[in-house]
Design a protein around this motif. Structure first.
Motif, PDB file in Angstrom:
ATOM      1  N   MET A  40     -16.452 -24.823   2.310  1.00  0.00           N
ATOM      2  CA  MET A  40     -16.045 -25.140   3.676  1.00  0.00           C
ATOM      3  C   MET A  40     -17.162 -24.745   4.624  1.00  0.00           C
ATOM      4  SD  MET A  40     -13.397 -22.094   4.742  1.00  0.00           S
ATOM      5  CE  MET A  40     -13.516 -22.520   6.458  1.00  0.00           C
ATOM      6  N   SER A  41     -17.022 -25.148   5.885  1.00  0.00           N
ATOM      7  CA  SER A  41     -18.002 -24.744   6.882  1.00  0.00           C
ATOM      8  C   SER A  41     -17.303 -24.300   8.153  1.00  0.00           C
ATOM      9  CB  SER A  41     -18.984 -25.882   7.198  1.00  0.00           C
ATOM     10  OG  SER A  41     -18.350 -26.871   7.983  1.00  0.00           O
ATOM     11  N   VAL A  42     -18.007 -23.436   8.882  1.00  0.00           N
ATOM     12  CA  VAL A  42     -17.585 -23.003  10.212  1.00  0.00           C
ATOM     13  C   VAL A  42     -18.761 -23.268  11.134  1.00  0.00           C
ATOM     14  CG1 VAL A  42     -16.912 -21.066  11.673  1.00  0.00           C
ATOM     15  CG2 VAL A  42     -16.063 -21.204   9.320  1.00  0.00           C
ATOM     16  N   THR A  43     -18.516 -23.969  12.221  1.00  0.00           N
ATOM     17  CA  THR A  43     -19.547 -24.218  13.220  1.00  0.00           C
ATOM     18  C   THR A  43     -19.105 -23.579  14.526  1.00  0.00           C
ATOM     19  OG1 THR A  43     -20.141 -26.311  12.156  1.00  0.00           O
ATOM     20  CG2 THR A  43     -20.917 -25.963  14.412  1.00  0.00           C
ATOM     21  N   SER A  68      -9.824 -27.850  13.344  1.00  0.00           N
ATOM     22  CA  SER A  68     -10.027 -27.917  11.897  1.00  0.00           C
ATOM     23  C   SER A  68     -10.016 -29.368  11.446  1.00  0.00           C
ATOM     24  CB  SER A  68      -8.910 -27.172  11.170  1.00  0.00           C
ATOM     25  OG  SER A  68      -8.847 -25.838  11.571  1.00  0.00           O
ATOM     26  N   PHE A  69     -10.922 -29.685  10.549  1.00  0.00           N
ATOM     27  CA  PHE A  69     -10.964 -31.012   9.939  1.00  0.00           C
ATOM     28  C   PHE A  69     -10.808 -30.826   8.434  1.00  0.00           C
ATOM     29  CE2 PHE A  69     -13.395 -31.569  13.855  1.00  0.00           C
ATOM     30  CZ  PHE A  69     -12.805 -32.708  14.379  1.00  0.00           C
ATOM     31  N   ALA A  70      -9.600 -31.007   7.946  1.00  0.00           N
ATOM     32  CA  ALA A  70      -9.330 -30.871   6.515  1.00  0.00           C
ATOM     33  C   ALA A  70      -9.796 -32.125   5.799  1.00  0.00           C
ATOM     34  CB  ALA A  70      -7.836 -30.647   6.274  1.00  0.00           C
ATOM     35  N   ASP A  97     -13.882 -28.451   7.476  1.00  0.00           N
ATOM     36  CA  ASP A  97     -14.754 -27.838   8.468  1.00  0.00           C
ATOM     37  C   ASP A  97     -13.931 -27.287   9.627  1.00  0.00           C
ATOM     38  OD1 ASP A  97     -17.246 -28.918   7.209  1.00  0.00           O
ATOM     39  OD2 ASP A  97     -16.291 -30.814   7.739  1.00  0.00           O
ATOM     40  N   ILE A  98     -14.394 -26.171  10.156  1.00  0.00           N
ATOM     41  CA  ILE A  98     -13.770 -25.546  11.320  1.00  0.00           C
ATOM     42  C   ILE A  98     -14.812 -25.468  12.424  1.00  0.00           C
ATOM     43  CG2 ILE A  98     -12.719 -23.443  12.244  1.00  0.00           C
ATOM     44  CD1 ILE A  98     -11.915 -22.732   9.375  1.00  0.00           C
ATOM     45  N   PHE A  99     -14.412 -25.788  13.652  1.00  0.00           N
ATOM     46  CA  PHE A  99     -15.250 -25.609  14.836  1.00  0.00           C
ATOM     47  C   PHE A  99     -14.555 -24.595  15.738  1.00  0.00           C
ATOM     48  CE2 PHE A  99     -16.546 -29.580  13.123  1.00  0.00           C
ATOM     49  CZ  PHE A  99     -17.891 -29.709  13.446  1.00  0.00           C
ATOM     50  N   VAL A 100     -15.307 -23.582  16.169  1.00  0.00           N
ATOM     51  CA  VAL A 100     -14.755 -22.523  17.018  1.00  0.00           C
ATOM     52  C   VAL A 100     -15.576 -22.433  18.292  1.00  0.00           C
ATOM     53  CG1 VAL A 100     -14.284 -20.044  17.228  1.00  0.00           C
ATOM     54  CG2 VAL A 100     -13.974 -21.194  15.018  1.00  0.00           C
ATOM     55  N   SER A 101     -14.891 -22.433  19.438  1.00  0.00           N
ATOM     56  CA  SER A 101     -15.563 -22.223  20.717  1.00  0.00           C
ATOM     57  C   SER A 101     -15.712 -20.725  20.954  1.00  0.00           C
ATOM     58  CB  SER A 101     -14.769 -22.834  21.865  1.00  0.00           C
ATOM     59  OG  SER A 101     -15.302 -22.373  23.102  1.00  0.00           O
ATOM     60  N   HIS A 126      -6.877 -18.861  11.434  1.00  0.00           N
ATOM     61  CA  HIS A 126      -5.979 -19.932  11.869  1.00  0.00           C
ATOM     62  C   HIS A 126      -6.511 -21.294  11.385  1.00  0.00           C
ATOM     63  CE1 HIS A 126      -2.887 -21.636  14.545  1.00  0.00           C
ATOM     64  NE2 HIS A 126      -3.770 -22.605  14.747  1.00  0.00           N
ATOM     65  N   GLY A 127      -7.780 -21.560  11.657  1.00  0.00           N
ATOM     66  CA  GLY A 127      -8.379 -22.814  11.212  1.00  0.00           C
ATOM     67  C   GLY A 127      -8.398 -22.937   9.697  1.00  0.00           C
ATOM     68  N   PHE A 128      -8.683 -21.836   9.008  1.00  0.00           N
ATOM     69  CA  PHE A 128      -8.706 -21.808   7.549  1.00  0.00           C
ATOM     70  C   PHE A 128      -7.345 -22.179   6.974  1.00  0.00           C
ATOM     71  CE2 PHE A 128      -7.838 -19.260   3.734  1.00  0.00           C
ATOM     72  CZ  PHE A 128      -8.814 -19.739   2.878  1.00  0.00           C
ATOM     73  N   LEU A 129      -6.289 -21.637   7.549  1.00  0.00           N
ATOM     74  CA  LEU A 129      -4.950 -21.961   7.049  1.00  0.00           C
ATOM     75  C   LEU A 129      -4.635 -23.444   7.257  1.00  0.00           C
ATOM     76  CD1 LEU A 129      -2.927 -18.775   8.029  1.00  0.00           C
ATOM     77  CD2 LEU A 129      -3.719 -19.465   5.747  1.00  0.00           C
ATOM     78  N   HIS A 130      -5.080 -24.014   8.381  1.00  0.00           N
ATOM     79  CA  HIS A 130      -4.903 -25.463   8.583  1.00  0.00           C
ATOM     80  C   HIS A 130      -5.614 -26.241   7.477  1.00  0.00           C
ATOM     81  CE1 HIS A 130      -2.598 -25.873  12.208  1.00  0.00           C
ATOM     82  NE2 HIS A 130      -3.432 -25.126  12.925  1.00  0.00           N
ATOM     83  N   LEU A 131      -6.827 -25.815   7.118  1.00  0.00           N
ATOM     84  CA  LEU A 131      -7.562 -26.513   6.058  1.00  0.00           C
ATOM     85  C   LEU A 131      -6.836 -26.455   4.723  1.00  0.00           C
ATOM     86  CD1 LEU A 131     -11.300 -25.488   6.610  1.00  0.00           C
ATOM     87  CD2 LEU A 131     -10.081 -27.483   7.498  1.00  0.00           C
TER      88      LEU A 131
END
Length: 160
Positions: A40-43, A68-70, A97-101, A126-131
């Motif tokens: 996975m990725s985090v941006t 999150s983009f699963a 992929d997860i994008f965090v502001s 939170h984003g990880f669980l969505h993925l």
């Protein structure tokens, strides 16, 4: 877990915070028994970039904290690939992929009166669980996702 972290922010996130992201996501992966070879990725971005993404993909023209983009592997291929169990276990599974502001991390940490690190950890989990298929749009789904999210953060040591 194979985790790529990209810092696209203007002021750059500290190495300690990058390490926190890596550590909390690896912990969360172990916690939910994610396959070791998951990818996975985090941006990390600023508000202007997450607003652009939010507008383009969700038709919501404002910044948000995490998107999150699963990656959905369920397809109706005419020619599915059939692998034996050992081969299938060796192929990495990209979960998304997860994008965090980072701007929102700061704003929300200040508003909620907890640390930047707690908010950053909260948003990436939170984003990880969505993925991984968790959601909170329906009450019964939220009743599963939110306690799990809190449980992971508390067990890791990022309590409110």
């Amino acid at each position: 877990m194979d985790l790529e972290i990209y810092d696209k922010t203007t002021d750059k996130v500290s190495e300690e915070d990058i390490k926190l992201i890596r550590d909390v996501l690896n912990f969360a992966g172990s916690y939910i028994h994610l396959k070791d070879n998951a990818e996975m990725s985090v941006t990390l971005v600023n508000n202007d970039e997450i607003q652009r993404i939010n507008r383009e993909y969700r038709n919501v023209d404002r910044p948000t904290d995490v998107i999150s983009f699963a990656i959905e592997d369920d397809s109706d291929d005419d020619f599915p690939i059939v692998l034996d169990e050992d081969m299938a276990d060796e192929i990495p599974e990209n979960i998304g992929d997860i994008f965090v502001s980072v701007d929102k991390v700061t704003e929300q940490a200040d508003y909620l009166e907890h640390s930047f690190q707690r908010e950053l950890g909260f948003l990436v989990v939170h984003g990880f669980l969505h993925l991984n298929g968790y959601d909170h749009m329906k009450k019964e789904d939220a009743d599963v996702m939110f306690p799990l999210q809190k449980e992971i953060l508390n067990a890791y040591g990022l309590k409110r």
